[in-house]
Design an enzyme around this catalytic site. Sequence first.
Site: not given
Ligand code: SAH
Length: 227
Positions: A59-60, A92, A223
């Site tokens: 979670i950022s 999250s 990714t």
């Molecule tokens: N905004 C979220 C950030 C989560 S971290 C928060 O604050 O809770 C980044 C997220 O991107 C991870 O959950 C990861 O699974 C997702 N992610 C990475 N690559 C992705 C892709 N190609 N497509 C969809 N989600 C992706």
Amino acid sequence: MAWRCSAPSNAALVDNLCRSGLIRDAAARDAFLAVDRADYAPARPYDDCPQLIGHGATISAPHMHAAAVEHLLPRLRAAAADVRVLDVGSGSGYLTHLLAELAGPRALVVGLEHVPALRALGEANMRKSVTGAALLNSGRVRFRVGDGRRGHPGDGGAWDVIHVGAAAREVHTPLLAQLRAPGCLFIPVGDDWGDQHVWRIDKDVEGRVERTRLFGVRYVALTDPPE
Ligand code: SAH
């Protein structure tokens, strides 16, 4: 970007974010107060740093969520009442909920995850609060599984606002193509764990695109899903 807003409660954290100038807008402040990070972060929810949530995701940090909201809010406000919002890498589910609070009662907000367990986590976290459960039950917030590099052509597929919560190697063409005119895209771009910057990409009513480099960050990569 400062990491100095940690606090013992959600209200005190929001207060610190406001005092630091990271949250400036009153409606943004109210939304941050309405969504308790404790429903979304497994530990130390009011520390101003990212927290692990499993599956290689975090979670950022609160100051990053504040920056995203402050940059996206003008477009959210200017859009029609049935504004459409895509949150790529919803993790999250915290920011998905926050954006739904800000987008108003006729909006559609979709959280997109490539890890099915994280899609489920975002939804389960949101169900913990009465307001979150109501948003889910109304169908105004949906969590979907998909590869964010392809955007999300489902659920109508054209977005006024797109937030990307993971660092992309490039501004993937489908994201730009699915951005409405006018529209606003907030996206970290760069190497997996190296040189990354957040860009705000504004598309005007004629479809002209303006790119603004905002600040350096360290995000999880956008990714392939983990094995
Ligand atoms: N905004 C979220 C950030 C989560 S971290 C928060 O604050 O809770 C980044 C997220 O991107 C991870 O959950 C990861 O699974 C997702 N992610 C990475 N690559 C992705 C892709 N190609 N497509 C969809 N989600 C992706």
